[in-house]
Design an enzyme around this catalytic site. Structure first.
Site, PDB file in Angstrom:
ATOM      1  N   ASN A 111      45.767 -84.418 -34.557  1.00 37.13           N
ATOM      2  CA  ASN A 111      46.401 -85.470 -33.775  1.00 37.13           C
ATOM      3  C   ASN A 111      46.542 -86.747 -34.615  1.00 37.13           C
ATOM      4  O   ASN A 111      46.408 -86.716 -35.832  1.00 37.13           O
ATOM      5  CB  ASN A 111      45.683 -85.721 -32.456  1.00 37.13           C
ATOM      6  CG  ASN A 111      46.670 -85.974 -31.321  1.00 37.13           C
ATOM      7  OD1 ASN A 111      47.533 -86.845 -31.404  1.00 37.13           O
ATOM      8  ND2 ASN A 111      46.547 -85.201 -30.247  1.00 37.13           N
ATOM      9  N   HIS A 137      47.729 -85.138 -38.085  1.00 37.98           N
ATOM     10  CA  HIS A 137      47.258 -83.800 -38.474  1.00 37.98           C
ATOM     11  C   HIS A 137      46.800 -83.721 -39.928  1.00 37.98           C
ATOM     12  O   HIS A 137      47.085 -82.745 -40.633  1.00 37.98           O
ATOM     13  CB  HIS A 137      48.343 -82.761 -38.206  1.00 37.98           C
ATOM     14  CG  HIS A 137      48.649 -82.523 -36.761  1.00 37.98           C
ATOM     15  ND1 HIS A 137      47.723 -82.730 -35.752  1.00 37.98           N
ATOM     16  CD2 HIS A 137      49.781 -82.064 -36.150  1.00 37.98           C
ATOM     17  CE1 HIS A 137      48.272 -82.421 -34.585  1.00 37.98           C
ATOM     18  NE2 HIS A 137      49.515 -82.016 -34.793  1.00 37.98           N
ATOM     19  N   HIS A 208      47.429 -74.878 -34.656  1.00 41.99           N
ATOM     20  CA  HIS A 208      48.714 -75.370 -34.152  1.00 41.99           C
ATOM     21  C   HIS A 208      49.718 -74.230 -33.973  1.00 41.99           C
ATOM     22  O   HIS A 208      50.874 -74.329 -34.406  1.00 41.99           O
ATOM     23  CB  HIS A 208      49.285 -76.425 -35.093  1.00 41.99           C
ATOM     24  CG  HIS A 208      50.197 -77.403 -34.420  1.00 41.99           C
ATOM     25  ND1 HIS A 208      51.359 -77.028 -33.772  1.00 41.99           N
ATOM     26  CD2 HIS A 208      50.123 -78.750 -34.284  1.00 41.99           C
ATOM     27  CE1 HIS A 208      51.951 -78.096 -33.288  1.00 41.99           C
ATOM     28  NE2 HIS A 208      51.230 -79.161 -33.588  1.00 41.99           N
ATOM     29  N   ASP A 282      53.982 -84.476 -24.845  1.00 39.98           N
ATOM     30  CA  ASP A 282      53.269 -84.490 -26.123  1.00 39.98           C
ATOM     31  C   ASP A 282      52.034 -85.349 -25.904  1.00 39.98           C
ATOM     32  O   ASP A 282      51.875 -86.414 -26.507  1.00 39.98           O
ATOM     33  CB  ASP A 282      54.148 -85.032 -27.248  1.00 39.98           C
ATOM     34  CG  ASP A 282      53.562 -84.750 -28.632  1.00 39.98           C
ATOM     35  OD1 ASP A 282      52.473 -84.135 -28.690  1.00 39.98           O
ATOM     36  OD2 ASP A 282      54.174 -85.144 -29.639  1.00 39.98           O
ATOM     37  N   GLN A 320      45.715 -80.871 -26.242  1.00 32.51           N
ATOM     38  CA  GLN A 320      47.022 -81.490 -26.456  1.00 32.51           C
ATOM     39  C   GLN A 320      48.109 -80.501 -26.067  1.00 32.51           C
ATOM     40  O   GLN A 320      48.164 -79.384 -26.580  1.00 32.51           O
ATOM     41  CB  GLN A 320      47.190 -81.898 -27.919  1.00 32.51           C
ATOM     42  CG  GLN A 320      48.506 -82.598 -28.222  1.00 32.51           C
ATOM     43  CD  GLN A 320      48.501 -84.080 -27.922  1.00 32.51           C
ATOM     44  OE1 GLN A 320      47.460 -84.644 -27.586  1.00 32.51           O
ATOM     45  NE2 GLN A 320      49.646 -84.733 -28.047  1.00 32.51           N
ATOM     46  N   GLU A 348      46.767 -77.293 -28.060  1.00 36.10           N
ATOM     47  CA  GLU A 348      45.779 -77.475 -29.120  1.00 36.10           C
ATOM     48  C   GLU A 348      44.460 -77.986 -28.537  1.00 36.10           C
ATOM     49  O   GLU A 348      44.393 -79.101 -28.018  1.00 36.10           O
ATOM     50  CB  GLU A 348      46.307 -78.477 -30.148  1.00 36.10           C
ATOM     51  CG  GLU A 348      47.667 -78.135 -30.726  1.00 36.10           C
ATOM     52  CD  GLU A 348      48.420 -79.368 -31.152  1.00 36.10           C
ATOM     53  OE1 GLU A 348      47.978 -80.023 -32.124  1.00 36.10           O
ATOM     54  OE2 GLU A 348      49.437 -79.697 -30.513  1.00 36.10           O
TER      55      GLU A 348
END
Length: 384
Positions: A111, A137, A208, A282, A320, A348
């Protein structure tokens, strides 16, 4: 809750397995048309390859380039196998892709970190910004973009390791990371993460994978039914950095406590400021936990036509949800079909975004002498 609490009993059972010298398979598995030789390449002096795993009714293909899940096959309600993870048919496909995170291990910190800065033990650290004004990330040279060492492999599991050196992408400390992908007899892919460091450093590891339970390249995921076990989510600013804290999902498009089609409330993207920031979903969801750090239910997705069902369980405090808002058809996957707008999603398991800059969020700081351990489980079944 401190992230580095040891879950030795839970993780020990999942990590224990009989290892052998890793031998990538050159043959084609039942569900895949993938070939190991298309993944054999030397990058930065290290060799990449492809490994096939199988157990119960599921199969997976893993490459040590970025520790990626290249594909995952699971049956539908009629027993027909389908690959539900977006990926490519060769290493070159990943190297040329517009989207860089397909199926990858993410770190050091999953993130966003606001403006690529955080302060730890009185020292400010600066990280490269690869997502507008923010660090995302782990940066351009994050764990998704390195060659992992294969420590061990069996027919149903693989263990990958990586040494992230002091100063890599601006992070302090030599971080030794170990990740296991295990397919168990319950049609689950179990992801177990472990890390140690010689300097205090933030750590927030995740995977991911982009999912489409109808199968890669099978059209929109907006009609797939999503449930998220969260009473609260994390509102963000226009750069997707958290605002003050979490807010209730009740009465908002972020209420997935009762399953609904992913696209149900996307019509509000111009009127709901949070969806507008996305644009779409998101966002981080604060998972409901009876006890901090427990293994608990996080989410379920059901694809109504195929009947495929995916359940997620995790030790992590958050999830997420990304709805594929930036996919635009630029990348073409192993199915031969382009990855188009909102034709996949990511779920995630993680700690909260920008945690190093938010003392009200659970800490992600790992210290010398401590062991970071966490685990997430993705379980597959069918709904008739």
């Amino acid at each position: 809750m401190n992230r580095i609490t040891l879950f030795s009993m839970v993780l020990g059972a999942a990590i224990a397995f009989s290892s052998c010298s890793p031998k990538p398979q050159s043959k084609t598995e039942n569900c895949f048309t993938l070939k190991a030789e298309d993944f054999q390449k030397t990058i930065d002096g290290k060799t990449t390859n492809l490994y096939f795993l199988k157990n119960g009714n599921i199969q997976a293909a893993i490459t040590n380039y970025g520790g990626r899940i290249v594909g995952l096959c699971t049956p539908d309600k009629n027993g027909k196998m389908g690959d539900v993870v977006l990926g490519f048919s060769s290493i070159d496909g990943y190297l040329k892709a517009k989207e860089v995170f397909y199926g990858a291990l993410i770190g050091r910190v999953g993130n966003r970190i606001a403006k690529g800065k955080f302060t730890l033990d009185g020292q400010e650290y600066t990280l490269p910004c690869n997502n507008g004004v923010n660090h995302l990330h782990g940066g351009l040279g994050g764990f998704h973009n390195v060659i992992w060492d294969v420590k061990a492999a069996t027919d149903s599991s693989i263990v990958l390791t990586y040494l992230s050196k002091d100063g890599e992408m601006g992070y302090p400390g030599n971080l030794n990371v170990e990740v296991q992908y295990l397919l168990d007899s319950k049609n689950e892919i179990v992801m177990s993460y472990k890390a140690t460091t010689d300097k205090s450093t933030p750590v927030n590891l995740t995977n991911h994978a982009f999912w489409n339970l109808a199968g890669e390249g099978s059209g929109t995921t907006n009609d797939q039914i999503l449930t998220i076990n969260a009473d609260a989510y994390t509102p963000v600013d226009s750069t997707l950095i958290p605002l003050a804290g979490n807010e209730p999902v009740e009465g908002t498009p972020f209420d997935f406590r009762v399953g609904k089609a992913i696209g149900t409330d996307l019509g509000q993207v111009e009127t709901n400021i949070q969806l507008k920031h996305g644009p779409g979903y998101d966002h981080n969801f604060a998972l409901n936990k009876t006890v901090a750090g427990e293994m608990s239910f996080a989410a379920t997705v059901v694809e109504p036509v195929s009947g495929r069902k995916m359940e997620i369980f995790t030790l992590e405090p958050a999830l997420q949800f990304y709805g594929g808002n930036f996919m635009d058809g630029s990348d073409t996957g192993k199915s031969g079909k382009a990855f188009k707008y909102r034709e996949a999603f990511a779920l995630e398991t993680q700690h909260f975004p920008d945690s190093p800059n938010n003392t009200n969020f659970p800490s992600i700081i790992l210290k010398p002498g401590e062991t970071y351990q966490t685990q997430s489980i993705y379980r597959f079944s069918v709904v008739k």
